[in-house]
Design an enzyme around this catalytic site. Sequence first.
Site, short mmCIF file in Angstrom:
data_model
loop_
_atom_site.label_atom_id
_atom_site.label_comp_id
_atom_site.label_asym_id
_atom_site.label_seq_id
_atom_site.Cartn_x
_atom_site.Cartn_y
_atom_site.Cartn_z
CB ALA A 33 -0.91 -0.01 1.22
CG ASN A 34 -0.04 4.60 -1.82
OD1 ASN A 34 -0.81 5.44 -1.37
ND2 ASN A 34 -0.31 3.92 -2.93
NE ARG A 35 4.86 7.33 4.50
CZ ARG A 35 4.99 6.72 5.66
NH1 ARG A 35 3.98 6.71 6.52
NH2 ARG A 35 6.12 6.12 5.98
CB ALA A 99 -1.55 7.21 -4.30
#
Length: 224
Positions: A33-35, A99
Amino acid sequence: DFFHADIQPLTGKHIVVTAGPTHEPIDPVRYIANRSSGTQGFAIAGALASLGAKVTLVAGPVALETPVGVNRIDVETALEMQGAVEAALPADVAVCVAAVADWRADCDHGQKLKKSKGGLPDLKLTENPDILAGLSKHIEKRPTLVVGFAAETENVIDYAAAKRERKGCDIIVANDVSHATGIMGGHENEVHIISDKGVESWPKLSKTEVAVKLALKIAEYLGK
Ligand code: CTP
Ligand code: CA
């Protein structure tokens, strides 16, 4: 009546917005995942709906309320996001704020990876499809206006302008997501709007203010 919904600038326009991160499973309990929090994309979807647009918001896993008047479709992975976007077409405008994870694990996600098997897991990655580039180069259903975001940590304007060319979108909204800026996951954003008319830099604003200004810019672009 000046306030009648029919005279809102985006009435009759269908706009697809992607927002949030994607989660790419490694096994049934783990993911890449990402922020991204989805805050900017959700604010944009809400601002577009306030201007009268019919908005389809394709959202990755986020902890946010659906903005008023927005049709939300929840997805988890980049492949699901791509499928939901494709199913939502035709659209007058696409705004890709998500994102999207650039890579997914290229493996059978069926069972939990076990330490007891010994050694380190051999995580092979494969590249996800680029949803923004796909929309920009869509042969049958390219939206009239395709807007992308560029998350950069250095050479922000140059890298973002190159992304706009490479992907074929009309407008790129560039932002500096270096950890120090606190933008990813935060409530403010400082962006540069890159189009065929050049670069327009906005001051640091709340994500809501950026959303309203961008929605007005989209309305202005379609009005011409
Ligand atoms: N994007 C997309 N699908 C992907 C990757 C990115 O639709 N698989 C979109 C994002 O929603 C954003 C734009 O492309 O609008 C740019 O995303 P970004 O991550 O900044 O660019 P990348 O092309 O993935 O390049 P990199 O991460 O290597 O800088
Ligand atoms: Ca990326």
